[in-house]
Design a protein around this motif. Sequence first.
Motif, PDB file in Angstrom:
ATOM      1  N   TRP A 131      -5.974 -13.170  21.404  1.00  0.00           N
ATOM      2  CA  TRP A 131      -5.351 -12.650  20.184  1.00  0.00           C
ATOM      3  C   TRP A 131      -4.581 -13.752  19.461  1.00  0.00           C
ATOM      4  CZ3 TRP A 131      -3.715 -10.565  25.040  1.00  0.00           C
ATOM      5  CH2 TRP A 131      -4.444  -9.450  25.460  1.00  0.00           C
ATOM      6  N   LEU A 143      -5.115 -10.696  28.975  1.00  0.00           N
ATOM      7  CA  LEU A 143      -6.073  -9.625  29.226  1.00  0.00           C
ATOM      8  C   LEU A 143      -6.817  -9.920  30.525  1.00  0.00           C
ATOM      9  CD1 LEU A 143      -7.743  -7.148  28.093  1.00  0.00           C
ATOM     10  CD2 LEU A 143      -9.281  -8.872  27.122  1.00  0.00           C
ATOM     11  N   HIS A 153      -6.195  -2.847  26.497  1.00  0.00           N
ATOM     12  CA  HIS A 153      -7.129  -3.226  25.440  1.00  0.00           C
ATOM     13  C   HIS A 153      -8.464  -2.591  25.821  1.00  0.00           C
ATOM     14  CE1 HIS A 153      -8.970  -5.688  22.300  1.00  0.00           C
ATOM     15  NE2 HIS A 153      -9.961  -5.931  23.152  1.00  0.00           N
ATOM     16  N   VAL A 209      -3.596  -5.122  29.887  1.00  0.00           N
ATOM     17  CA  VAL A 209      -2.937  -6.291  29.302  1.00  0.00           C
ATOM     18  C   VAL A 209      -1.695  -6.541  30.150  1.00  0.00           C
ATOM     19  CG1 VAL A 209      -1.797  -7.233  27.259  1.00  0.00           C
ATOM     20  CG2 VAL A 209      -3.809  -5.747  27.014  1.00  0.00           C
TER      21      VAL A 209
END
Length: 442
Positions: free
Chosen positions: A216, A225, A286, A291
């Motif tokens: 991200w 993640l 996610h 996460v």
Amino acid sequence: MSIFRNLLPLTKASRAQEEQNGEQEQLPTPSQYPQEAALQATVLGLAALSEAHPAAVLAPGAVGRVTPTSPWPCSLPWLGPILGQEGPPGAEDPRALLLAALRSPGLRALEAGTATELLDVFSRLEAAGEELVEAIAAGDSGAPLPGRAAEVRTALEQGPRGLAPRLWPQLQVVVTLDAGGQAEAVAALGALWCHGLAFFSPAYSTSGGLLALHPWSDQPQGVYLLPPGTPFVELLPTRDGAQEDDTRTLLLAEAQRGKEYELVLTDHASLTRCCLGDIVQVVGTHNQCPVVRFVDRLGQALSVRGEVTSERLFSEALGRAVAQWPGAKLLDHCCVDSGVLDSSEGSALHYEVFLELRGLRNLSEENRYKLDLCLQDASPHYKSLRFRGSVGPAQVHLVAHGAFRALRAALATGLSSSAPTAMPRVLKHRRLAQLLQRKLLS
């Protein structure tokens, strides 16, 4: 899953080689990373970084790597020429890499294997600054650049705080691979040399070689993640930093927000289900993947009388103590059981704590004792042992600049690769502890 668990019982990370060789546990080499996971982490990380800092990634010649190791888990040979990152002559030589970066005032992104390695780079730069300035002026590794040499000298003369933005006025982001024991280095870099810059890590490398991703551009650093696929990962519930009695593991989709788990990794080559000792806290999801934030390492706990002082607890106590020492900035630390050094001399066993500080070269006994008081406040068990006299007060030692760089060099000796490694916070072997002992300031 029931058949899988029955056929492959949980095991602990093997310490046999560590005990035999007298070495600290090391991260695996990049060849041990599953290629698919390494490629995924690299491509998604590059996409996230280019979204957040497009000028820092996509502009040719905008990226400078200052360590032989790279923060990107997978090498992409086609990418370097496209971005003008062919590398300077002698690209595996730390001095050549640093010199090439110093000769390039237009850098927008700075890359290093890990934050601790970048900390070593800036320490080396301060120690050998004048020699590097003269090399730039004389044309070492290129044409003579007397004007740039003068700029570098002026930047160095103004001290460590904000040094990187002064050396490279267009610099936007620092890219390092995250691994255990890097938080203090990131904090020190952010407070001093890289003040005002953004930090980005494309992945987290654990003691088992697992790559957790950071895909991200809008999420805070330190959040990752856990993806499905290779290697196969399970989550073992923990309570108060220790494993629960029930050893039934969970799959990634079964993780609960706010809970903490130890990572369990199945080695596809040997079919071994191994508890890594890395503790994560689930902070979100996610799709169906957790996460997480890496919060602790079970293998880095201190214990001299059956108490368990976790890495997280000790670091928090140390941070509170350093905050009470005027002008001090913590760069690095390691702990040793006094029994390892035979330093108890008939007194109670205790913790030996080695610190590298900036802004302070000596500590009064009163200030040294503040660490022990902070440990007692943080741990009722430790406080009880101190009250009974079963454990003596923690002994605090300041080491010279470069001591931890020498320790990391010793840890890397014998490794088949220059892969980024986790930074140990508890030394278990006398040879390594004595290396720091020889670097004492006070």
